[in-house]
Scaffold this motif. Structure first.
Motif, PDB file in Angstrom:
ATOM      1  N   MET A  89      69.309  35.524 -91.382  1.00 55.71           N
ATOM      2  CA  MET A  89      69.452  36.822 -91.302  1.00 55.71           C
ATOM      3  C   MET A  89      69.470  37.048 -92.346  1.00 55.71           C
ATOM      4  N   ALA A  90      69.238  38.248 -93.242  1.00 51.86           N
ATOM      5  CA  ALA A  90      69.355  38.907 -94.347  1.00 51.86           C
ATOM      6  C   ALA A  90      70.438  39.208 -94.471  1.00 51.86           C
ATOM      7  N   GLN A  91      70.463  38.838 -95.799  1.00 50.91           N
ATOM      8  CA  GLN A  91      72.096  39.849 -96.612  1.00 50.91           C
ATOM      9  C   GLN A  91      72.261  41.318 -96.991  1.00 50.91           C
ATOM     10  N   ASP A  92      73.145  41.510 -96.479  1.00 49.81           N
ATOM     11  CA  ASP A  92      73.802  43.222 -95.862  1.00 49.81           C
ATOM     12  C   ASP A  92      73.603  43.236 -97.897  1.00 49.81           C
ATOM     13  N   PRO A  93      73.014  44.604 -98.069  1.00 49.15           N
ATOM     14  CA  PRO A  93      72.800  45.288 -99.000  1.00 49.15           C
ATOM     15  C   PRO A  93      74.161  45.556-100.101  1.00 49.15           C
ATOM     16  N   LEU A  94      75.270  45.746 -99.481  1.00 54.06           N
ATOM     17  CA  LEU A  94      76.510  45.874 -99.188  1.00 54.06           C
ATOM     18  C   LEU A  94      76.782  44.470-100.302  1.00 54.06           C
ATOM     19  N   GLN A  95      76.159  44.066 -99.610  1.00 57.44           N
ATOM     20  CA  GLN A  95      76.827  42.365-100.553  1.00 57.44           C
ATOM     21  C   GLN A  95      76.915  42.436-102.130  1.00 57.44           C
ATOM     22  N   LEU A  96      75.204  43.232-102.509  1.00 54.80           N
ATOM     23  CA  LEU A  96      74.670  43.542-103.716  1.00 54.80           C
ATOM     24  C   LEU A  96      75.608  44.249-103.741  1.00 54.80           C
ATOM     25  N   VAL A  97      76.230  45.840-104.168  1.00 52.96           N
ATOM     26  CA  VAL A  97      77.388  46.586-104.411  1.00 52.96           C
ATOM     27  C   VAL A  97      78.606  45.941-104.504  1.00 52.96           C
ATOM     28  N   LEU A  98      78.396  45.041-103.764  1.00 50.91           N
ATOM     29  CA  LEU A  98      80.252  44.315-104.619  1.00 50.91           C
ATOM     30  C   LEU A  98      80.565  44.040-105.394  1.00 50.91           C
ATOM     31  N   LYS A  99      78.691  42.985-105.151  1.00 52.87           N
ATOM     32  CA  LYS A  99      78.907  41.786-106.379  1.00 52.87           C
ATOM     33  C   LYS A  99      78.233  42.931-108.095  1.00 52.87           C
ATOM     34  N   LEU A 100      78.420  43.481-107.745  1.00 51.79           N
ATOM     35  CA  LEU A 100      78.144  44.815-108.741  1.00 51.79           C
ATOM     36  C   LEU A 100      78.782  45.562-109.264  1.00 51.79           C
ATOM     37  N   ALA A 101      79.890  45.705-108.175  1.00 48.25           N
ATOM     38  CA  ALA A 101      80.970  46.107-108.222  1.00 48.25           C
ATOM     39  C   ALA A 101      82.165  45.074-108.904  1.00 48.25           C
ATOM     40  N   LEU A 102      81.931  44.330-108.352  1.00 45.70           N
ATOM     41  CA  LEU A 102      83.384  42.752-109.172  1.00 45.70           C
ATOM     42  C   LEU A 102      82.615  43.137-110.500  1.00 45.70           C
ATOM     43  N   GLU A 103      81.301  42.870-110.663  1.00 47.48           N
ATOM     44  CA  GLU A 103      80.805  42.277-112.057  1.00 47.48           C
ATOM     45  C   GLU A 103      82.036  43.956-113.432  1.00 47.48           C
ATOM     46  N   ALA A 104      81.596  44.887-112.504  1.00 47.70           N
ATOM     47  CA  ALA A 104      81.737  46.196-113.660  1.00 47.70           C
ATOM     48  C   ALA A 104      83.727  46.346-113.314  1.00 47.70           C
ATOM     49  N   GLU A 105      84.137  45.791-113.067  1.00 48.21           N
ATOM     50  CA  GLU A 105      85.368  45.500-112.229  1.00 48.21           C
ATOM     51  C   GLU A 105      85.986  44.458-113.535  1.00 48.21           C
ATOM     52  N   GLU A 106      85.254  43.377-113.852  1.00 46.30           N
ATOM     53  CA  GLU A 106      85.518  42.969-115.022  1.00 46.30           C
ATOM     54  C   GLU A 106      85.697  43.132-115.938  1.00 46.30           C
ATOM     55  N   GLN A 107      84.326  43.433-116.565  1.00 46.83           N
ATOM     56  CA  GLN A 107      83.726  44.109-117.589  1.00 46.83           C
ATOM     57  C   GLN A 107      84.643  44.875-118.460  1.00 46.83           C
ATOM     58  N   ALA A 108      85.128  46.195-117.058  1.00 46.79           N
ATOM     59  CA  ALA A 108      85.600  46.836-117.337  1.00 46.79           C
ATOM     60  C   ALA A 108      88.120  46.284-117.693  1.00 46.79           C
ATOM     61  N   ALA A 109      87.636  45.395-116.788  1.00 51.85           N
ATOM     62  CA  ALA A 109      88.873  44.639-117.571  1.00 51.85           C
ATOM     63  C   ALA A 109      88.889  44.037-118.717  1.00 51.85           C
TER      64      ALA A 109
END
Length: 147
Positions: A1-21
């Motif tokens: 099953m192909a990975q959900d594009p939202l998973q990539l968006v979540l990964k990017l959001a997590l990275e952005a949150e970590e950078q902001a922290a």
């Protein structure tokens, strides 16, 4: 099953949150450092004033008295400048805290979207299973009637 594009968006959001922290933590440390420098200046001024006060009653030359006041003015100017530096640091810290909160909010929104999507997928799966179960039960019922 192909990975959900939202998973990539979540990964990017997590990275952005970590950078902001990390940026927030850096701003907090810088703010603390600036406040310590202000406290050091204030303590230095207080110590110098106590030293001058301990000499009270002794005869001091006018030039020494003038130098003392000039030096206190310089310390006061430094304290005023450091107060501005501390205020700027506080603003930067608040800005970075708000930035981190925004990134956190975006990450949570993506997680919620993924959760809702998963719930819908599960509901659809249950519906399919129920349909298959109903069809199977119907076929058995008709077979029994015919036999």
């Amino acid at each position: 099953m192909a990975q959900d594009p939202l998973q990539l968006v979540l990964k990017l959001a997590l990275e952005a949150e970590e950078q902001a922290a990390l940026l927030l933590k850096s701003a907090q440390l810088e703010c603390q450092k600036r406040q310590q420098q202000l406290a050091a200046l204030s303590n230095y001024r207080l110590d110098y004033m106590k030293q001058m006060q301990s000499q009270q009653g002794q005869s001091i030359s006018a030039s020494h008295y003038h130098q003392f006041h000039r030096f206190i003015r310089q310390i006061d100017d430094a304290i005023t400048k450091q107060n501005h530096v501390v205020a700027d640091g506080e603003k930067q810290k608040q800005y970075r805290q708000q930035h981190w909160l925004d990134k956190q909010k975006k990450r949570k929104a993506v997680e919620l979207l993924l959760e809702n999507k998963e719930q819908k997928r599960q509901a659809l799966e249950l519906k399919k299973e129920q349909k298959l179960t109903d069809e199977f039960a119907s076929q058995q019922f008709f077979r029994r009637r015919q036999s």
